[in-house]
Design an enzyme around this catalytic site. Structure first.
Site, PDB file in Angstrom:
ATOM      1  N   HIS A  58     -13.074   6.449   7.475  1.00 38.44           N
ATOM      2  CA  HIS A  58     -12.216   7.057   6.457  1.00 38.44           C
ATOM      3  C   HIS A  58     -12.045   8.552   6.744  1.00 38.44           C
ATOM      4  O   HIS A  58     -12.977   9.210   7.209  1.00 38.44           O
ATOM      5  CB  HIS A  58     -12.838   6.861   5.074  1.00 38.44           C
ATOM      6  CG  HIS A  58     -12.078   7.524   3.980  1.00 38.44           C
ATOM      7  ND1 HIS A  58     -10.849   7.069   3.556  1.00 38.44           N
ATOM      8  CD2 HIS A  58     -12.347   8.613   3.224  1.00 38.44           C
ATOM      9  CE1 HIS A  58     -10.414   7.848   2.583  1.00 38.44           C
ATOM     10  NE2 HIS A  58     -11.300   8.793   2.364  1.00 38.44           N
TER      11      HIS A  58
ATOM     12  N   HIS B 172      -8.465   5.780   8.425  1.00 30.54           N
ATOM     13  CA  HIS B 172      -7.919   4.451   8.156  1.00 30.54           C
ATOM     14  C   HIS B 172      -6.396   4.543   8.173  1.00 30.54           C
ATOM     15  O   HIS B 172      -5.828   5.558   7.744  1.00 30.54           O
ATOM     16  CB  HIS B 172      -8.302   3.967   6.756  1.00 30.54           C
ATOM     17  CG  HIS B 172      -9.755   3.789   6.500  1.00 30.54           C
ATOM     18  ND1 HIS B 172     -10.272   3.761   5.224  1.00 30.54           N
ATOM     19  CD2 HIS B 172     -10.805   3.599   7.325  1.00 30.54           C
ATOM     20  CE1 HIS B 172     -11.560   3.565   5.271  1.00 30.54           C
ATOM     21  NE2 HIS B 172     -11.922   3.479   6.538  1.00 30.54           N
TER      22      HIS B 172
END
Length: 171
Positions: A95, A104
């Protein structure tokens, strides 16, 4: 009397009949999760190798920042938005911020609500696609979170509850 037709006007008429196919696009209508008021609409339009993501979300906490992500499943059936699953991450990356080298596919810039609780936005993504490839957004969920994304906590960004959910569909 002999009539000669010029081919130039015919060519011009034929060229006018040729149309460029519309750019691939998708959209999502955001509806509030249980106990929340956030609603909105978001468009995804393919343009020159990039995706332009634009829209407006209202019913947000005034002057607040909200996490904004594409989620794996195009399912908003649960009252809390959890049926949309985790972040859309087909490439298995950590992330991070949408403009970071690694993130992501579903990591989007946070939304900033104005004094009326409305966030209007437009940004470009080179990570997403519409209608093709592994990062195609069609059929995935779109979530607005209660809190800002810290862009470091794995795998979610610590964005809190899901306050709006929509499914991205082809337009």
């Amino acid at each position: 009397m002999r009539i000669t037709l010029s081919l130039i006007p015919v060519a011009v008429l034929l060229a006018a009949c040729v149309t460029t196919p519309p750019a691939p696009s998708a959209a999502a209508q955001l509806a509030p999760t249980q106990g929340n008021t956030a609603i909105g609409s978001v468009k995804f339009v393919s343009q020159g190798g990039k995706i332009i993501v634009s829209g407006e979300v209202s019913g947000l906490k005034p002057n607040a920042v909200h996490g904004f992500h594409i989620h794996d499943k195009g399912d908003c059936s649960s009252g809390d938005g959890m049926s949309a699953g985790g972040h859309f991450n087909p490439e298995g990356k950590p992330h991070g911020a949408a403009d970071a080298a690694t993130h992501h596919a579903g990591d989007l810039p946070s939304l900033k609500a104005d004094a009326r609780g409305v966030a209007t936005f437009s940004f470009e993504s080179t990570s997403l696609r519409v209608g093709e490839g592994m990062t195609d957004v069609i059929g995935h969920g779109l979530i607005v979170h209660r809190d800002p994304d810290d862009f470091t906590t794995q795998p979610t960004g610590n964005s809190g509850a899901r306050i709006a959910c929509g499914v991205i569909t082809r337009r």
